[in-house]
Design a protein around this motif. Structure first.
Motif, mmCIF file in Angstrom:
data_model
loop_
_atom_site.group_PDB
_atom_site.id
_atom_site.type_symbol
_atom_site.label_atom_id
_atom_site.label_comp_id
_atom_site.label_asym_id
_atom_site.label_seq_id
_atom_site.Cartn_x
_atom_site.Cartn_y
_atom_site.Cartn_z
ATOM 1 N N ILE A 125 7.150 -9.055 79.853
ATOM 2 C CA ILE A 125 8.131 -8.196 79.188
ATOM 3 C C ILE A 125 7.483 -6.832 78.936
ATOM 4 O O ILE A 125 6.259 -6.706 78.960
ATOM 5 C CB ILE A 125 8.641 -8.820 77.863
ATOM 6 C CG1 ILE A 125 7.480 -9.108 76.913
ATOM 7 C CG2 ILE A 125 9.446 -10.086 78.139
ATOM 8 C CD1 ILE A 125 7.886 -9.579 75.533
ATOM 9 N N ILE A 126 8.314 -5.826 78.721
ATOM 10 C CA ILE A 126 7.818 -4.453 78.517
ATOM 11 C C ILE A 126 6.748 -4.401 77.430
ATOM 12 O O ILE A 126 5.758 -3.686 77.559
ATOM 13 C CB ILE A 126 8.989 -3.491 78.161
ATOM 14 C CG1 ILE A 126 9.911 -3.315 79.364
ATOM 15 C CG2 ILE A 126 8.483 -2.145 77.666
ATOM 16 C CD1 ILE A 126 9.328 -2.526 80.513
ATOM 17 N N GLU A 127 6.918 -5.181 76.384
ATOM 18 C CA GLU A 127 5.960 -5.172 75.283
ATOM 19 C C GLU A 127 4.576 -5.666 75.704
ATOM 20 O O GLU A 127 3.594 -5.438 74.995
ATOM 21 C CB GLU A 127 6.487 -6.014 74.105
ATOM 22 C CG GLU A 127 7.690 -5.410 73.405
ATOM 23 C CD GLU A 127 9.019 -5.618 74.142
ATOM 24 O OE1 GLU A 127 10.012 -4.969 73.751
ATOM 25 O OE2 GLU A 127 9.080 -6.410 75.110
ATOM 26 N N ASP A 128 4.469 -6.309 76.856
ATOM 27 C CA ASP A 128 3.175 -6.770 77.378
ATOM 28 C C ASP A 128 2.386 -5.649 78.045
ATOM 29 O O ASP A 128 1.185 -5.791 78.286
ATOM 30 C CB ASP A 128 3.376 -7.872 78.433
ATOM 31 C CG ASP A 128 3.924 -9.155 77.866
ATOM 32 O OD1 ASP A 128 3.635 -9.477 76.701
ATOM 33 O OD2 ASP A 128 4.638 -9.856 78.617
ATOM 34 N N ALA B 269 1.028 -2.747 77.344
ATOM 35 C CA ALA B 269 -0.205 -2.206 76.744
ATOM 36 C C ALA B 269 -1.349 -3.206 76.886
ATOM 37 O O ALA B 269 -2.482 -2.829 77.228
ATOM 38 C CB ALA B 269 0.026 -1.847 75.279
ATOM 39 N N SER B 270 -1.075 -4.463 76.646
ATOM 40 C CA SER B 270 -2.092 -5.498 76.793
ATOM 41 C C SER B 270 -2.509 -5.653 78.254
ATOM 42 O O SER B 270 -3.691 -5.818 78.570
ATOM 43 C CB SER B 270 -1.553 -6.821 76.246
ATOM 44 O OG SER B 270 -2.474 -7.856 76.443
ATOM 45 N N GLU C 205 4.562 -0.335 82.544
ATOM 46 C CA GLU C 205 5.920 -0.468 81.985
ATOM 47 C C GLU C 205 6.964 -0.391 83.092
ATOM 48 O O GLU C 205 7.923 -1.180 83.117
ATOM 49 C CB GLU C 205 6.170 0.618 80.938
ATOM 50 C CG GLU C 205 5.397 0.412 79.664
ATOM 51 C CD GLU C 205 5.532 1.568 78.691
ATOM 52 O OE1 GLU C 205 5.314 1.339 77.492
ATOM 53 O OE2 GLU C 205 5.844 2.708 79.114
ATOM 54 N N GLU D 129 -0.890 -16.908 79.400
ATOM 55 C CA GLU D 129 -1.240 -16.574 78.018
ATOM 56 C C GLU D 129 -1.992 -17.749 77.387
ATOM 57 O O GLU D 129 -1.600 -18.906 77.537
ATOM 58 C CB GLU D 129 0.065 -16.309 77.267
ATOM 59 C CG GLU D 129 -0.087 -15.629 75.957
ATOM 60 C CD GLU D 129 1.277 -15.319 75.358
ATOM 61 O OE1 GLU D 129 1.916 -16.257 74.850
ATOM 62 O OE2 GLU D 129 1.703 -14.152 75.425
ATOM 63 N N ARG E 52 -2.112 -16.631 72.526
ATOM 64 C CA ARG E 52 -1.347 -15.374 72.410
ATOM 65 C C ARG E 52 -2.033 -14.164 73.039
ATOM 66 O O ARG E 52 -1.682 -13.029 72.759
ATOM 67 C CB ARG E 52 -0.993 -15.087 70.954
ATOM 68 C CG ARG E 52 -0.088 -16.141 70.379
ATOM 69 C CD ARG E 52 0.358 -15.793 69.010
ATOM 70 N NE ARG E 52 1.178 -16.883 68.497
ATOM 71 C CZ ARG E 52 2.021 -16.750 67.544
ATOM 72 N NH1 ARG E 52 2.179 -15.588 66.950
ATOM 73 N NH2 ARG E 52 2.726 -17.768 67.127
#
Length: 136
Positions: A17-20, A22-23, A51, A67, A70
């Protein structure tokens, strides 16, 4: 829906997902510091590019992460070629982060992508680009 990889290594596979992003870019930059693991240099890996890829493959391909506790420890994707005449050809990328090699992460990511490919009629061919390296 997350999928357990195996009972020995509590790990899940899920869609990125987009929130991933940065990681993912941080881990990729770390991985790129080890000679021979990636073609990219750390400075060539950007948040915006990750992104964009996650967003595009949500519609046109497959982007998954492995994962553990987390923390993303690997990623894999099938990315269709951009030209209409070869849009049935998908490029395969798998990256397992340092410290998680040899634990079945890459194999689990590959199994997921191949299962998805079998269910995707528009996918006719998978390409993998491999770079030869020499160890000093």
């Amino acid at each position: 829906m997350p999928l357990a990889v195996n009972s020995y290594e509590p790990m899940i596979l899920r869609e990125a997902i987009i929130e991933d992003a940065a990681s993912l870019v941080a881990a990729e930059q770390e991985t790129a510091q080890t000679p021979g693991l990636l073609v990219s240099s750390p400075h060539e890996l950007t948040l915006a590019a990750f992104e964009k890829t996650v967003a595009e493959l949500d519609k046109s391909g497959r982007y998954i992460v492995a994962e553990k506790d987390r923390e993303i420890v690997g990623r894999a994707l099938l990315d269709p070629m951009p030209l209409e005449a070869i849009s049935h050809v998908f490029r395969l990328t798998i990256v397992v982060h340092p410290g998680y090699l040899g634990k079945g992460t890459g194999a689990a990511l590959m199994r997921d992508l191949l299962a998805w490919a079998e269910q995707t009629p528009r996918l006719g061919k998978i390409e993998l680009l491999v770079r030869a390296t020499t160890c000093a």
